[in-house]
Design a protein around this motif. Structure first.
Motif, PDB file in Angstrom:
ATOM      1  N   VAL A 187       0.856  -1.204   0.000  1.00  0.00           N
ATOM      2  CA  VAL A 187       0.000   0.000   0.000  1.00  0.00           C
ATOM      3  C   VAL A 187       0.888   1.250   0.000  1.00  0.00           C
ATOM      4  CG1 VAL A 187      -1.669   1.325   1.383  1.00  0.00           C
ATOM      5  CG2 VAL A 187      -1.971  -1.128   1.080  1.00  0.00           C
ATOM      6  N   PHE A 188       1.899   1.261   0.843  1.00  0.00           N
ATOM      7  CA  PHE A 188       2.819   2.411   0.850  1.00  0.00           C
ATOM      8  C   PHE A 188       3.522   2.563  -0.490  1.00  0.00           C
ATOM      9  CE2 PHE A 188       3.395   2.431   5.709  1.00  0.00           C
ATOM     10  CZ  PHE A 188       2.591   3.538   5.861  1.00  0.00           C
ATOM     11  N   TYR A 189       3.969   1.454  -1.052  1.00  0.00           N
ATOM     12  CA  TYR A 189       4.724   1.472  -2.302  1.00  0.00           C
ATOM     13  C   TYR A 189       3.845   1.947  -3.448  1.00  0.00           C
ATOM     14  CZ  TYR A 189       7.748  -0.070  -6.096  1.00  0.00           C
ATOM     15  OH  TYR A 189       8.528  -0.115  -7.217  1.00  0.00           O
ATOM     16  N   LYS A 190       2.615   1.529  -3.526  1.00  0.00           N
ATOM     17  CA  LYS A 190       1.742   1.872  -4.653  1.00  0.00           C
ATOM     18  C   LYS A 190       1.025   3.207  -4.459  1.00  0.00           C
ATOM     19  CE  LYS A 190       2.228  -1.481  -7.467  1.00  0.00           C
ATOM     20  NZ  LYS A 190       2.766  -1.282  -8.759  1.00  0.00           N
ATOM     21  N   LYS A 191       0.661   3.567  -3.278  1.00  0.00           N
ATOM     22  CA  LYS A 191      -0.163   4.755  -3.066  1.00  0.00           C
ATOM     23  C   LYS A 191       0.626   5.916  -2.454  1.00  0.00           C
ATOM     24  CE  LYS A 191      -4.067   2.857  -4.241  1.00  0.00           C
ATOM     25  NZ  LYS A 191      -4.785   3.287  -5.381  1.00  0.00           N
ATOM     26  N   LEU A 192       1.293   5.685  -1.395  1.00  0.00           N
ATOM     27  CA  LEU A 192       1.921   6.763  -0.651  1.00  0.00           C
ATOM     28  C   LEU A 192       3.284   7.152  -1.230  1.00  0.00           C
ATOM     29  CD1 LEU A 192       1.346   8.505   1.805  1.00  0.00           C
ATOM     30  CD2 LEU A 192       2.530   6.843   3.202  1.00  0.00           C
ATOM     31  N   LEU A 193       4.074   6.188  -1.625  1.00  0.00           N
ATOM     32  CA  LEU A 193       5.425   6.467  -2.129  1.00  0.00           C
ATOM     33  C   LEU A 193       5.399   7.325  -3.388  1.00  0.00           C
ATOM     34  CD1 LEU A 193       8.362   5.959  -1.427  1.00  0.00           C
ATOM     35  CD2 LEU A 193       8.290   3.926  -2.855  1.00  0.00           C
ATOM     36  N   PRO A 194       4.528   7.097  -4.405  1.00  0.00           N
ATOM     37  CA  PRO A 194       4.511   7.972  -5.578  1.00  0.00           C
ATOM     38  C   PRO A 194       4.150   9.421  -5.233  1.00  0.00           C
ATOM     39  CG  PRO A 194       3.378   5.930  -6.067  1.00  0.00           C
ATOM     40  CD  PRO A 194       3.695   5.929  -4.609  1.00  0.00           C
ATOM     41  N   SER A 195       3.209   9.612  -4.326  1.00  0.00           N
ATOM     42  CA  SER A 195       2.851  10.993  -3.987  1.00  0.00           C
ATOM     43  C   SER A 195       3.987  11.675  -3.215  1.00  0.00           C
ATOM     44  CB  SER A 195       1.545  11.039  -3.196  1.00  0.00           C
ATOM     45  OG  SER A 195       1.700  10.417  -1.940  1.00  0.00           O
ATOM     46  N   ILE A 196       4.683  10.906  -2.377  1.00  0.00           N
ATOM     47  CA  ILE A 196       5.843  11.468  -1.660  1.00  0.00           C
ATOM     48  C   ILE A 196       6.941  11.805  -2.651  1.00  0.00           C
ATOM     49  CG2 ILE A 196       7.693  10.933  -0.041  1.00  0.00           C
ATOM     50  CD1 ILE A 196       5.663   9.357   1.603  1.00  0.00           C
ATOM     51  N   ASN A 197       7.212  10.875  -3.588  1.00  0.00           N
ATOM     52  CA  ASN A 197       8.242  11.135  -4.606  1.00  0.00           C
ATOM     53  C   ASN A 197       7.867  12.333  -5.472  1.00  0.00           C
ATOM     54  OD1 ASN A 197      10.044   9.163  -3.858  1.00  0.00           O
ATOM     55  ND2 ASN A 197       9.162   7.597  -5.203  1.00  0.00           N
ATOM     56  N   LYS A 198       6.579  12.417  -5.839  1.00  0.00           N
ATOM     57  CA  LYS A 198       6.122  13.543  -6.659  1.00  0.00           C
ATOM     58  C   LYS A 198       6.329  14.870  -5.904  1.00  0.00           C
ATOM     59  CE  LYS A 198       2.060  15.317  -8.978  1.00  0.00           C
ATOM     60  NZ  LYS A 198       0.623  15.219  -9.135  1.00  0.00           N
ATOM     61  N   THR A 199       5.970  14.907  -4.641  1.00  0.00           N
ATOM     62  CA  THR A 199       6.139  16.109  -3.825  1.00  0.00           C
ATOM     63  C   THR A 199       7.620  16.457  -3.681  1.00  0.00           C
ATOM     64  OG1 THR A 199       4.150  15.539  -2.586  1.00  0.00           O
ATOM     65  CG2 THR A 199       5.623  17.163  -1.597  1.00  0.00           C
ATOM     66  N   LEU A 200       8.449  15.454  -3.449  1.00  0.00           N
ATOM     67  CA  LEU A 200       9.890  15.686  -3.341  1.00  0.00           C
ATOM     68  C   LEU A 200      10.468  16.191  -4.660  1.00  0.00           C
ATOM     69  CD1 LEU A 200      11.079  12.635  -1.167  1.00  0.00           C
ATOM     70  CD2 LEU A 200      10.924  15.034  -0.484  1.00  0.00           C
ATOM     71  N   GLU A 201      10.004  15.615  -5.776  1.00  0.00           N
ATOM     72  CA  GLU A 201      10.486  16.046  -7.095  1.00  0.00           C
ATOM     73  C   GLU A 201      10.086  17.496  -7.369  1.00  0.00           C
ATOM     74  OE1 GLU A 201      12.573  15.811 -10.542  1.00  0.00           O
ATOM     75  OE2 GLU A 201      12.503  14.308  -8.956  1.00  0.00           O
ATOM     76  N   GLU A 202       8.833  17.823  -7.036  1.00  0.00           N
ATOM     77  CA  GLU A 202       8.386  19.215  -7.220  1.00  0.00           C
ATOM     78  C   GLU A 202       9.200  20.170  -6.355  1.00  0.00           C
ATOM     79  OE1 GLU A 202       4.246  19.163  -6.260  1.00  0.00           O
ATOM     80  OE2 GLU A 202       3.670  18.274  -8.187  1.00  0.00           O
ATOM     81  N   ARG A 203       9.447  19.742  -5.142  1.00  0.00           N
ATOM     82  CA  ARG A 203      10.244  20.577  -4.239  1.00  0.00           C
ATOM     83  C   ARG A 203      11.668  20.740  -4.767  1.00  0.00           C
ATOM     84  NH1 ARG A 203       9.516  19.440   1.978  1.00  0.00           N
ATOM     85  NH2 ARG A 203       7.594  20.590   1.706  1.00  0.00           N
TER      86      ARG A 203
END
Length: 186
Positions: free
Chosen positions: A33-49
């Motif tokens: 669940v973390f890998y499929k749902k939470l990790l992409p949004s965290i990576n996306k936020t980190l990439e934007e930052r």
């Protein structure tokens, strides 16, 4: 738990295998669940930052380069302004010196004109005084001669000739440095 009690006391170092499997299964589900749902949004936020930070840094570097360029431009303009001010100051000094020289020359010319006019006026006054003196001396001489001779010398033409002859004789003696007869008789 019943199963654990029937076998007897279990060693605390040995894991309970059914709990290990259940724990691994729960860990896998949570990880998925973390890998499929939470990790992409965290990576996306980190990439934007990261992009925002890098963009901000690039923007800051561009702004800093522009500021350096503007500073150099201002320094060049300041140097040009200083050079222009120096040139204008030098021109003003030269113009001032030329103006002073021109005014001195004008003053000298006016002084010479005044002196020449003064000499001309003095010469005119001297001639007028000499003519007046000549007339007065002539009149006195005619009066004196008339008294000595005993006849009237009222005839104007005769009077002028006599006066001119007398004065010419006086001038010639004065130029020659010979004392006049009237000076010897006195």
């Amino acid at each position: 738990m019943l199963f654990a009690e029937s076998e007897g006391p279990q060693s605390p170092l040995l894991p309970v295998w059914p709990e290990v499997f259940i724990g691994l299964f729960c860990f896998a589900v949570i990880f998925f669940v973390f890998y499929k749902k939470l990790l992409p949004s965290i990576n996306k936020t980190l990439e934007e930052r990261r992009e925002a930070i890098e963009g901000g840094m690039e923007k800051a570097e561009a702004t800093q380069a522009e500021a350096r360029q503007t500073l150099e431009s201002y320094r060049e303009q300041l140097a040009e302004a200083r050079h222009e001010a120096g040139r204008l100051r030098q021109e003003a000094k030269e113009q001032g010196a030329a103006l002073i020289a021109e005014m001195r020359a004008e003053g000298q010319r006016q002084r010479e004109e005044i002196i020449a006019a003064g000499h001309a006026q003095i010469e005119a006054d001297r001639k007028q005084a000499a003519e007046q003196l000549r007339q007065d001396v002539g009149k006195l001489a005619v009066d004196l001669a008339g008294r000595l001779v005993g006849e009237s010398l009222e005839d104007h033409a005769r009077q002028s000739r006599t006066i001119d002859r007398f004065l010419d004789e006086l001038e010639n003696r004065a130029e020659a440095g010979v004392p006049s007869q009237s000076g010897r008789e006195a």
